[in-house]
Enzyme design. Structure first.
Site, PDB file in Angstrom:
ATOM      1  N   GLU A  78       1.070  -1.234  -0.123  1.00  0.00           N
ATOM      2  CA  GLU A  78      -0.003  -0.185   0.021  1.00  0.00           C
ATOM      3  C   GLU A  78       0.845   1.283  -0.002  1.00  0.00           C
ATOM      4  O   GLU A  78       0.463   2.251  -0.624  1.00  0.00           O
ATOM      5  CB  GLU A  78      -0.959   0.019   1.217  1.00  0.00           C
ATOM      6  CG  GLU A  78      -1.648   1.396   1.428  1.00  0.00           C
ATOM      7  CD  GLU A  78      -2.763   1.464   2.350  1.00  0.00           C
ATOM      8  OE1 GLU A  78      -2.823   0.605   3.174  1.00  0.00           O
ATOM      9  OE2 GLU A  78      -3.742   2.305   2.164  1.00  0.00           O
TER      10      GLU A  78
ATOM     11  N   ILE B 284      -0.593  -1.061   7.981  1.00  0.00           N
ATOM     12  CA  ILE B 284      -1.533  -0.855   8.984  1.00  0.00           C
ATOM     13  C   ILE B 284      -2.969  -0.673   8.147  1.00  0.00           C
ATOM     14  O   ILE B 284      -3.081   0.314   7.518  1.00  0.00           O
ATOM     15  CB  ILE B 284      -1.383   0.334   9.538  1.00  0.00           C
ATOM     16  CG1 ILE B 284       0.132   0.227  10.292  1.00  0.00           C
ATOM     17  CG2 ILE B 284      -2.287   0.836  10.649  1.00  0.00           C
ATOM     18  CD1 ILE B 284       0.702   1.310  11.040  1.00  0.00           C
ATOM     19  N   ASP B 285      -3.682  -1.783   8.214  1.00  0.00           N
ATOM     20  CA  ASP B 285      -5.105  -1.505   7.597  1.00  0.00           C
ATOM     21  C   ASP B 285      -6.110  -1.139   8.514  1.00  0.00           C
ATOM     22  O   ASP B 285      -6.196  -1.731   9.689  1.00  0.00           O
ATOM     23  CB  ASP B 285      -5.822  -2.708   6.813  1.00  0.00           C
ATOM     24  CG  ASP B 285      -6.702  -2.703   6.122  1.00  0.00           C
ATOM     25  OD1 ASP B 285      -6.946  -1.731   5.314  1.00  0.00           O
ATOM     26  OD2 ASP B 285      -7.659  -3.500   6.243  1.00  0.00           O
TER      27      ASP B 285
ATOM     28  N   THR C 254      -5.828   2.830   9.127  1.00  0.00           N
ATOM     29  CA  THR C 254      -5.066   3.929   9.463  1.00  0.00           C
ATOM     30  C   THR C 254      -5.634   4.818  10.117  1.00  0.00           C
ATOM     31  O   THR C 254      -4.941   5.406  11.147  1.00  0.00           O
ATOM     32  CB  THR C 254      -4.297   4.306   8.310  1.00  0.00           C
ATOM     33  OG1 THR C 254      -3.362   3.284   7.432  1.00  0.00           O
ATOM     34  CG2 THR C 254      -3.417   5.453   8.692  1.00  0.00           C
TER      35      THR C 254
ATOM     36  N   ASP D 117      -6.028  -4.294   0.797  1.00  0.00           N
ATOM     37  CA  ASP D 117      -6.942  -4.538   1.719  1.00  0.00           C
ATOM     38  C   ASP D 117      -7.387  -5.793   1.777  1.00  0.00           C
ATOM     39  O   ASP D 117      -8.227  -6.264   2.899  1.00  0.00           O
ATOM     40  CB  ASP D 117      -8.380  -3.426   1.306  1.00  0.00           C
ATOM     41  CG  ASP D 117      -7.525  -1.840   1.520  1.00  0.00           C
ATOM     42  OD1 ASP D 117      -8.193  -1.249   0.397  1.00  0.00           O
ATOM     43  OD2 ASP D 117      -6.835  -1.613   2.411  1.00  0.00           O
TER      44      ASP D 117
END
Ligand code: LIP
Length: 272
Positions: A80, A98-99, A101, A224
């Site tokens: 990402e 870090i999904d 955020t 994601d």
């Protein structure tokens, strides 16, 4: 390879996903704790004024890439935060360091490190690690889905009107959110309720573990969903693109997933 050899190879990849997700997620968690409770994490913005990226997103992705390339130097990577590389093997790793955020920035607990690996367009292993709540979800293609060592399965819900759904919203507050808010106005009266966690990977993990009955979201990315889609498939869930067609996890655009008895009804409900 024989089916057993293939399953073993997928489980080796699953364990690598787990090990790296745990190390990376724990690093991000220590960083978040160090900021102090409720302190707003400093951040830049990406696609819009409400699309944050912190130094910890970048540092956590660097850690994941370093560990991955030490073990799998010939593989491709899609990250990402931009750490993309084209390898020579038939595996591509999709990383969201870090999904969730926004939750990380605000010191809310629902964020995770998501690592999934794809062969020929299909996920073969993945891990979704939520360090604040302590859940490590993982799956290997053909090997089932787990939280910790416990097998997980989607819910047996059959009635849309009493189902608990999850969704998320785009960072593009103009056209995308106009479509999404109109969709919520259509869906909300026809289900029990809707949860918006802030993390697609954790929403997919919640479907896989029966903690919600379905999830739908448009305008999302491969990083994601690659790991979470495998969790759902291995947990017995149904999953498609937004229009009900086969989902391409490498370019998802949108996802609709649910317990099998609910899926077609949910696709019809969310379709504009
Ligand atoms: C998030 C997704 C979530 C979506 C958020 C955001 P990020 O990803 O996981 O489903 O609703 O708007 O896109 O940016 O936290 O990695």
């Amino acid at each position: 390879m024989s089916p057993n050899e293939t399953a073993d190879a997928h489980d080796v990849l699953r364990r690598l996903c787990v090990d790296i997700a745990r190390e990376a997620g724990d690093f991000a968690h220590r960083s978040r704790v160090g900021l102090g409770p409720g302190a707003r994490a400093a951040h830049d913005t990406k696609s819009s004024a409400v699309d944050p990226v912190t130094e910890f997103d970048r540092a956590t992705e660097e850690l994941v890439v370093e560990r991955l390339l030490a073990e799998r130097p010939d593989d491709s990577i899609v990250g990402e935060e931009g750490s993309n590389r084209t390898g020579t093997s038939d595996l591509t790793w999709h990383i969201d360091p870090i999904d969730g955020t926004v939750n990380f920035v605000y010191d809310l607990p629902l964020w995770c490190t998501s690592i999934g690996v794809v062969r020929d367009g299909r996920p073969v292993a993945g891990a979704v690690y939520a360090p604040v709540v302590g859940d490590m979800y993982s799956a290997a293609a053909g090997g089932g889905a787990f939280v910790g060592d416990a097998p997980i399965a989607v819910s047996g819900a059959t009635d849309l009107a009493t189902s608990l759904m999850a969704t998320g919203f785009s960072y593009h507050v103009g056209s995308h959110r106009e479509v999404q808010s109109a969709r919520i106005a259509r869906v909300l009266p026809r289900v029990r309720d809707i949860r918006r966690s802030g993390s697609a990977a954790l929403d997919l993990a919640a479907v896989a573990s029966g903690r919600v009955d379905g999830y739908f979201e448009e305008f999302i990315n491969s990083w994601d969903v690659v790991a979470g889609v495998l969790l759902v498939v291995e947990a017995g869930g149904s999953i498609t693109a937004f229009d009900g067609s086969e989902l391409d996890v490498t370019a998802p655009a949108g996802v609709v997933t649910a317990a099998p008895a609910l899926h077609q009804g949910l696709v019809a409900l969310v379709r504009d």
